[in-house]
Enzyme design. Structure first.
Site, PDB file in Angstrom:
ATOM      1  N   CYS A 215       1.339   4.940  -7.454  1.00  0.00           N
ATOM      2  CA  CYS A 215       1.319   4.446  -5.818  1.00  0.00           C
ATOM      3  C   CYS A 215      -0.208   3.723  -5.650  1.00  0.00           C
ATOM      4  O   CYS A 215      -1.286   4.126  -6.483  1.00  0.00           O
ATOM      5  CB  CYS A 215       1.446   5.398  -5.257  1.00  0.00           C
ATOM      6  SG  CYS A 215       1.235   4.946  -3.416  1.00  0.00           S
ATOM      7  N   ASP A 217      -1.851   3.883  -3.397  1.00  0.00           N
ATOM      8  CA  ASP A 217      -2.987   4.680  -2.665  1.00  0.00           C
ATOM      9  C   ASP A 217      -4.250   4.999  -3.216  1.00  0.00           C
ATOM     10  O   ASP A 217      -4.188   5.240  -4.422  1.00  0.00           O
ATOM     11  CB  ASP A 217      -2.065   6.275  -2.350  1.00  0.00           C
ATOM     12  CG  ASP A 217      -2.977   6.860  -1.337  1.00  0.00           C
ATOM     13  OD1 ASP A 217      -3.991   7.121  -1.395  1.00  0.00           O
ATOM     14  OD2 ASP A 217      -2.189   7.347  -0.569  1.00  0.00           O
ATOM     15  N   HIS A 283       3.255  10.838  -5.776  1.00  0.00           N
ATOM     16  CA  HIS A 283       1.845  11.854  -5.449  1.00  0.00           C
ATOM     17  C   HIS A 283       2.548  12.445  -4.045  1.00  0.00           C
ATOM     18  O   HIS A 283       3.298  12.194  -3.473  1.00  0.00           O
ATOM     19  CB  HIS A 283       0.934  11.162  -5.316  1.00  0.00           C
ATOM     20  CG  HIS A 283       0.907  10.237  -3.994  1.00  0.00           C
ATOM     21  ND1 HIS A 283       0.161  10.504  -2.801  1.00  0.00           N
ATOM     22  CD2 HIS A 283       1.264   8.989  -4.039  1.00  0.00           C
ATOM     23  CE1 HIS A 283       0.237   9.480  -2.094  1.00  0.00           C
ATOM     24  NE2 HIS A 283       0.911   8.407  -2.615  1.00  0.00           N
ATOM     25  N   CYS A 294       2.733  10.786   0.258  1.00  0.00           N
ATOM     26  CA  CYS A 294       2.766   9.414   0.044  1.00  0.00           C
ATOM     27  C   CYS A 294       3.218   8.728   1.315  1.00  0.00           C
ATOM     28  O   CYS A 294       4.409   9.019   1.602  1.00  0.00           O
ATOM     29  CB  CYS A 294       3.922   9.097  -1.181  1.00  0.00           C
ATOM     30  SG  CYS A 294       4.038   7.276  -1.556  1.00  0.00           S
TER      31      CYS A 294
HETATM   32 ZN   LIG Z   1       1.856   6.784  -2.083  1.00  0.00          ZN
END
Ligand SMILES: [Zn+2]
Ligand SMILES: [Zn+2]
Length: 554
Positions: A215, A217, A283, A294
């Site tokens: 991801c 992130d 995650h 997430c």
């Molecule tokens: Zn994420």
């Protein structure tokens, strides 16, 4: 053979890109609140390109120098409590100390900006303000501030927004130069050369390429080098919101890889019985599962995992349907707890099939094996992997065992340097990165990433980033620093020019989409390109901090 298990996936929810921000706390450890700067008609040289960045005072303290100088610095204080099992027989303490020195050095450089500017701001009506301010900047930040901004301070207030954005970009520039010249995250020489290094090991496991999509992130940005302890140059990383990677882009990469094997025998010849391995890393949050997971999947762990698996199977099907002669790829699904950095690995069975509820949890295994001797602990990892999926292919099992053993070092890292979990379990990024590239970002919570070619295609990702930074920065009167970056392949004629044009277009689109913030001096953009084939440093183009000077300020 590989068709039956796809059925198990059909329940997977189709997911939109509704990225609601969770209510996870947003804070940066060590950051201090700043007073809002008053916009002033002051000027700012092209800070990031300024030569002063490189002529830093050699007597500057260790934390002023990003990376290299601090790697040999003293170990950070140990926060262990007696109840914690911080040490594991397989955890590599020296490597942890080295990685922690680097991470702390970089983050301290960014987090020193606000307190330093506050100190400088308090001196602005002193008679020898300019020389005092420069001495502080050199010592604390490692570079000088533009003289014209300082010189104008007596007329009005110091322009803190300009200074903050410029200092962030200058720090980013220095951090990049350090990364590309000193290779601070290089793996140990011994490990690099032993049996062909990681690439050699990978091939003995039956894979010629490891392609990971985490991801986007910022709390997963350290996945390759820290969480999985892999050499970042030996792994392809392409991050997407929710780890929902682009299948067409991956097919294209697969074709490129197979073509190189066929034409050039790189990394091995096409007749070698190895495969392309695609990994998705979703995650979740063990501390705050409802909000800390997430955002792209509404903080729903099952949804994040099933969407990742669904995307992997889609890629595999795309390869099988598009290329004959039994062409296929192997798949692996990994989950990351962003609070402890422990992974869970969904071990594939003999057919390569994975299940959402069939995985090895590295944290449990860590606790169970911490007090054993090394060979017993390794043996237990092997057992756990094989018990999870008894038919698992031998090479796949060995790769997973290595990932789990490597992850033990990262679990110990978090425990040793942060405690039971990170203090910044939510967003605490220092700037936004938009575009293509950013190989140097291997640290957690340093940059919010929006992978894009145009602003329109990533509008929702950018909106989320801007909202996060409105909370982190604008609330305190500080601007949102955005680095627009496009890497290009220098051997392709005209590639640099196209990258430069893309930078400009994306910058203009950002300024128009967020025109209110931009108009108030709360959005600053640095444009950067890099020739990723030449292993070159970044090249600084334009910067809004500089452009405002030409326009006469805002
Ligand atoms: Zn994420
Ligand atoms: Zn490239």
């Amino acid at each position: 053979m590989q068709r039956q298990y796809r059925q198990s996936l059909s329940q997977a929810t189709s997911l939109g890109r509704n990225r609601a921000i969770g209510t996870a706390p947003m804070r940066r450890p060590g950051a201090v609140g700043a007073e809002a700067g008053t916009p002033a008609a002051s000027l700012w040289r092209h800070a990031a390109a300024s030569a002063s960045v490189r002529t830093a005072d050699p007597t500057a303290t260790a934390h002023a120098s990003v990376g290299s100088a601090v790697r040999t610095g003293p170990k950070a204080p140990d926060f262990r409590t007696a109840s914690q099992t911080t040490h594991h027989v397989l955890a590599r303490a020296e490597e942890n100390a080295r990685l922690n020195d680097y991470e702390q050095g970089v983050k301290t450089a960014f987090d020193s900006i606000v307190p330093t500017l506050k100190r400088i701001s308090a001196l602005q009506h002193e008679p020898d303000f300019e020389s005092q301010a420069q001495a502080i900047a050199r010592r604390e930040l490692g570079f000088e501030l533009p003289e014209d901004i300082l010189a104008d301070a007596w007329i009005d207030q110091l322009d803190m927004r300009h200074l903050y954005a410029g200092c962030t970009f200058a720090t980013y520039h220095r951090f990049c130069d350090d990364f590309f010249t000193t290779d601070p995250l290089a793996v140990e020489d011994g490990e690099k050369n032993f049996n062909g290094g990681f690439e050699g090991f990978l091939q003995t496991c039956g894979f010629h390429t490891l392609d990971i999509s985490p991801c986007a992130d910022g709390r997963l940005a350290h996945l390759i080098r820290y969480v999985l302890r892999l050499p970042h140059r030996a792994v392809r990383r392409k991050s997407y919101a929710g780890a929902l990677f682009d299948i067409e882009n991956s097919v294209q990469k697969w074709v490129e890889v197979e073509m190189l094997r066929f034409r050039a025998g790189v990394p091995n010849t096409a007749d070698a019985p190895t495969r392309y391995l695609k990994v998705v890393a979703y995650h979740y949050s063990s501390v705050d599962p409802e909000h800390g997971g997430c955002a792209a999947h509404g903080s729903d762990t099952a949804k994040a995992a099933s969407a990742g698996l669904e995307r992997l199977l889609g890629f595999q099907q795309a390869i099988e349907n598009s290329f004959c002669c039994g062409a296929s790829i192997d798949l692996l699904l990994i989950g990351l707890d962003t609070d402890t950095d422990a992974i869970r690995v969904h071990v594939p069975d003999g057919e390569g099939a994975m299940a959402l509820d069939r995985y090895v949890d590295a944290l449990e295994l860590y606790a169970a094996t911490a007090r054993q001797d090394a060979s017993r602990a390794r043996h237990d990892i092997q057992d756990a992997v094989r018990q999870t999926s008894p038919g698992v292919a031998e090479g796949m099992a060995r790769l997973i065992e290595r990932l789990i053993e490597n992850n033990f070092s990262q679990i110990a890292y978090v425990r040793d340097y942060h405690g039971d979990h990170y203090a910044d379990i939510g967003h605490a990024e220092r700037f936004i990165g938009a575009g293509v590239g950013f190989e140097e970002i291997q640290l957690r919570n340093l940059m919010y990433f929006a992978y894009l070619d145009t602003v329109e295609e990533a509008a929702s990702d950018l909106d989320v980033g801007i909202r996060i930074f409105t909370e982190l920065n604008c609330r305190r009167g500080l601007p949102v620093p955005v680095v627009v970056r496009f890497d290009y392949h220098g051997q392709v004629p005209g590639a640099r020019e196209r990258a430069v044009t893309r930078c400009r277009r994306v910058t203009e689109a950002l300024q128009s989409r967020y025109r209110d913030l931009f108009g108030r001096g709360l959005l600053h953009v640095l444009q950067v390109v890099r020739d990723c084939n030449a292993d070159a440093p970044i090249e600084i183009l334009e910067c809004t901090v500089n452009a405002e000077r030409k326009a006469g300020g805002h």
